[in-house]
Design a protein around this motif. Structure first.
Motif, PDB file in Angstrom:
ATOM      1  N   GLY A  15       0.797  -1.219   0.000  1.00  0.00           N
ATOM      2  CA  GLY A  15       0.000   0.000   0.000  1.00  0.00           C
ATOM      3  C   GLY A  15       0.825   1.263   0.000  1.00  0.00           C
ATOM      4  O   GLY A  15       0.292   2.364  -0.192  1.00  0.00           O
ATOM      5  N   GLY A  16       2.134   1.124   0.168  1.00  0.00           N
ATOM      6  CA  GLY A  16       3.022   2.270   0.212  1.00  0.00           C
ATOM      7  C   GLY A  16       3.398   2.786  -1.170  1.00  0.00           C
ATOM      8  O   GLY A  16       2.926   2.276  -2.192  1.00  0.00           O
ATOM      9  N   SER A  17       4.268   3.797  -1.178  1.00  0.00           N
ATOM     10  CA  SER A  17       4.675   4.448  -2.415  1.00  0.00           C
ATOM     11  C   SER A  17       6.186   4.606  -2.476  1.00  0.00           C
ATOM     12  O   SER A  17       6.858   4.703  -1.437  1.00  0.00           O
ATOM     13  N   LEU A  18       6.693   4.636  -3.693  1.00  0.00           N
ATOM     14  CA  LEU A  18       8.101   4.916  -3.951  1.00  0.00           C
ATOM     15  C   LEU A  18       8.201   5.683  -5.251  1.00  0.00           C
ATOM     16  O   LEU A  18       7.338   5.545  -6.125  1.00  0.00           O
ATOM     17  N   ARG A  19       9.279   6.457  -5.390  1.00  0.00           N
ATOM     18  CA  ARG A  19       9.557   7.151  -6.625  1.00  0.00           C
ATOM     19  C   ARG A  19      10.949   6.767  -7.107  1.00  0.00           C
ATOM     20  O   ARG A  19      11.932   6.980  -6.402  1.00  0.00           O
ATOM     21  N   LEU A  20      10.995   6.235  -8.315  1.00  0.00           N
ATOM     22  CA  LEU A  20      12.266   5.883  -8.936  1.00  0.00           C
ATOM     23  C   LEU A  20      12.675   6.970  -9.919  1.00  0.00           C
ATOM     24  O   LEU A  20      11.818   7.568 -10.584  1.00  0.00           O
ATOM     25  N   SER A  21      13.988   7.190 -10.009  1.00  0.00           N
ATOM     26  CA  SER A  21      14.538   8.132 -10.977  1.00  0.00           C
ATOM     27  C   SER A  21      15.621   7.432 -11.784  1.00  0.00           C
ATOM     28  O   SER A  21      16.322   6.560 -11.268  1.00  0.00           O
ATOM     29  N   CYS A  22      15.776   7.861 -13.022  1.00  0.00           N
ATOM     30  CA  CYS A  22      16.816   7.327 -13.890  1.00  0.00           C
ATOM     31  C   CYS A  22      17.464   8.503 -14.603  1.00  0.00           C
ATOM     32  O   CYS A  22      16.811   9.198 -15.387  1.00  0.00           O
ATOM     33  N   ALA A  23      18.744   8.697 -14.314  1.00  0.00           N
ATOM     34  CA  ALA A  23      19.480   9.797 -14.928  1.00  0.00           C
ATOM     35  C   ALA A  23      20.347   9.266 -16.057  1.00  0.00           C
ATOM     36  O   ALA A  23      21.111   8.320 -15.872  1.00  0.00           O
ATOM     37  N   GLY A  50       6.873   3.019 -20.234  1.00  0.00           N
ATOM     38  CA  GLY A  50       7.899   3.698 -21.008  1.00  0.00           C
ATOM     39  C   GLY A  50       7.323   4.686 -21.992  1.00  0.00           C
ATOM     40  O   GLY A  50       6.099   4.758 -22.185  1.00  0.00           O
ATOM     41  N   PHE A  51       8.230   5.447 -22.595  1.00  0.00           N
ATOM     42  CA  PHE A  51       7.883   6.383 -23.658  1.00  0.00           C
ATOM     43  C   PHE A  51       8.447   5.840 -24.955  1.00  0.00           C
ATOM     44  O   PHE A  51       9.631   5.531 -25.057  1.00  0.00           O
ATOM     45  N   GLY A  52       7.588   5.758 -25.955  1.00  0.00           N
ATOM     46  CA  GLY A  52       8.002   5.236 -27.234  1.00  0.00           C
ATOM     47  C   GLY A  52       8.561   6.294 -28.168  1.00  0.00           C
ATOM     48  O   GLY A  52       8.743   7.456 -27.795  1.00  0.00           O
ATOM     49  N   THR A  53       8.815   5.867 -29.385  1.00  0.00           N
ATOM     50  CA  THR A  53       9.383   6.740 -30.405  1.00  0.00           C
ATOM     51  C   THR A  53       8.525   7.978 -30.646  1.00  0.00           C
ATOM     52  O   THR A  53       9.042   9.065 -30.908  1.00  0.00           O
ATOM     53  N   ASN A  54       7.223   7.811 -30.552  1.00  0.00           N
ATOM     54  CA  ASN A  54       6.315   8.936 -30.803  1.00  0.00           C
ATOM     55  C   ASN A  54       6.065   9.774 -29.548  1.00  0.00           C
ATOM     56  O   ASN A  54       5.254  10.699 -29.588  1.00  0.00           O
ATOM     57  N   GLY A  55       6.735   9.440 -28.440  1.00  0.00           N
ATOM     58  CA  GLY A  55       6.576  10.200 -27.208  1.00  0.00           C
ATOM     59  C   GLY A  55       5.383   9.814 -26.374  1.00  0.00           C
ATOM     60  O   GLY A  55       5.157  10.370 -25.296  1.00  0.00           O
ATOM     61  N   VAL A  56       4.612   8.866 -26.850  1.00  0.00           N
ATOM     62  CA  VAL A  56       3.419   8.434 -26.122  1.00  0.00           C
ATOM     63  C   VAL A  56       3.822   7.414 -25.060  1.00  0.00           C
ATOM     64  O   VAL A  56       4.627   6.525 -25.314  1.00  0.00           O
ATOM     65  N   ILE A  69       4.529   7.128 -15.169  1.00  0.00           N
ATOM     66  CA  ILE A  69       5.834   7.419 -15.730  1.00  0.00           C
ATOM     67  C   ILE A  69       5.863   8.860 -16.207  1.00  0.00           C
ATOM     68  O   ILE A  69       4.864   9.374 -16.724  1.00  0.00           O
ATOM     69  N   SER A  70       7.011   9.495 -16.024  1.00  0.00           N
ATOM     70  CA  SER A  70       7.166  10.862 -16.495  1.00  0.00           C
ATOM     71  C   SER A  70       8.653  11.102 -16.781  1.00  0.00           C
ATOM     72  O   SER A  70       9.496  10.258 -16.459  1.00  0.00           O
ATOM     73  N   LEU A  78      14.237  10.062 -16.279  1.00  0.00           N
ATOM     74  CA  LEU A  78      12.972   9.331 -16.316  1.00  0.00           C
ATOM     75  C   LEU A  78      12.543   9.028 -14.887  1.00  0.00           C
ATOM     76  O   LEU A  78      13.377   8.685 -14.044  1.00  0.00           O
ATOM     77  N   PHE A  79      11.257   9.166 -14.635  1.00  0.00           N
ATOM     78  CA  PHE A  79      10.727   8.930 -13.293  1.00  0.00           C
ATOM     79  C   PHE A  79       9.653   7.842 -13.333  1.00  0.00           C
ATOM     80  O   PHE A  79       8.973   7.663 -14.349  1.00  0.00           O
ATOM     81  N   LEU A  80       9.499   7.163 -12.211  1.00  0.00           N
ATOM     82  CA  LEU A  80       8.405   6.210 -12.065  1.00  0.00           C
ATOM     83  C   LEU A  80       7.832   6.384 -10.665  1.00  0.00           C
ATOM     84  O   LEU A  80       8.474   6.061  -9.672  1.00  0.00           O
ATOM     85  N   GLU A  81       6.623   6.949 -10.615  1.00  0.00           N
ATOM     86  CA  GLU A  81       5.916   7.104  -9.358  1.00  0.00           C
ATOM     87  C   GLU A  81       5.095   5.847  -9.140  1.00  0.00           C
ATOM     88  O   GLU A  81       4.233   5.514  -9.948  1.00  0.00           O
TER      89      GLU A  81
END
Length: 122
Positions: A15-23, A50-56, A69-70, A78-81
Motif C-alpha cells: 500500500g506504500g509508495s516509492l519514486r524511482l529516478s533514472c538519470a 515507457g515512452f516510445g518513439t512517438n513520445g506516447v 511514468i514521467s 525518467l521517473f516512475l511514481e
C-alpha cells in the motif's frame, strides 16, 4: 556513450509508495525510447512503463492506475511514481533506452541498461 543510473529503490509496506529516478548521461537526440523494466527472482524481465518513439507513454496492465511514468523536459531523466504497491511488485527495477522501439515494453527493443535498483514490498 550513454549511461543510465537508477535511484530511489527501497523497502516499503504493501500500500506504500516509492519514486524511482533514472538519470541518463551521454544522451543524444537520437535516443527516442526510455522505459522501466523489472525482474523478480526466477522470472523474466517485464516491461513496466515507457515512452516510445512517438513520445506516447505505455504501461503494463498490471501497473495501470498505480504507477505513473514521467520525464523531465530535456528527456534525460525518467521517473516512475509507484503507489498502492503490492508484494508482487517486488523486483529489481531497470531503466533502459533505445534508438527505435516498435514495442515500448519489449526488452529486446533496448540496447542500453542501467544497473538496477531493488524494490521490496513486504
Amino acid at each position: 556513450h550513454v549511461q543510465l543510473v537508477e535511484y530511489g529503490g527501497g523497502s516499503v509496506q504493501p500500500g506504500g509508495s516509492l519514486r524511482l529516478s533514472c538519470a541518463a548521461s551521454g544522451f543524444t537526440a537520437s535516443r527516442y525510447c526510455m522505459a522501466w523494466f523489472r525482474q523478480a527472482p526466477g522470472k523474466g524481465r517485464e516491461g513496466v512503463a515507457g515512452f516510445g518513439t512517438n513520445g506516447v507513454a505505455a504501461a503494463a496492465d498490471s501497473v495501470k492506475g498505480r504507477f505513473t511514468i514521467s520525464r523531465d523536459s530535456a528527456k534525460t531523466t525518467l521517473f516512475l511514481e509507484m503507489s498502492s504497491l503490492k508484494p508482487d511488485d517486488t523486483a529489481m527495477y531497470y531503466c533502459a533506452t533505445g534508438v527505435y522501439c516498435a514495442n515500448v515494453l519489449s526488452p529486446s527493443e533496448y540496447d542500453t541498461w542501467g544497473q538496477g535498483t531493488q524494490v521490496t514490498v513486504s
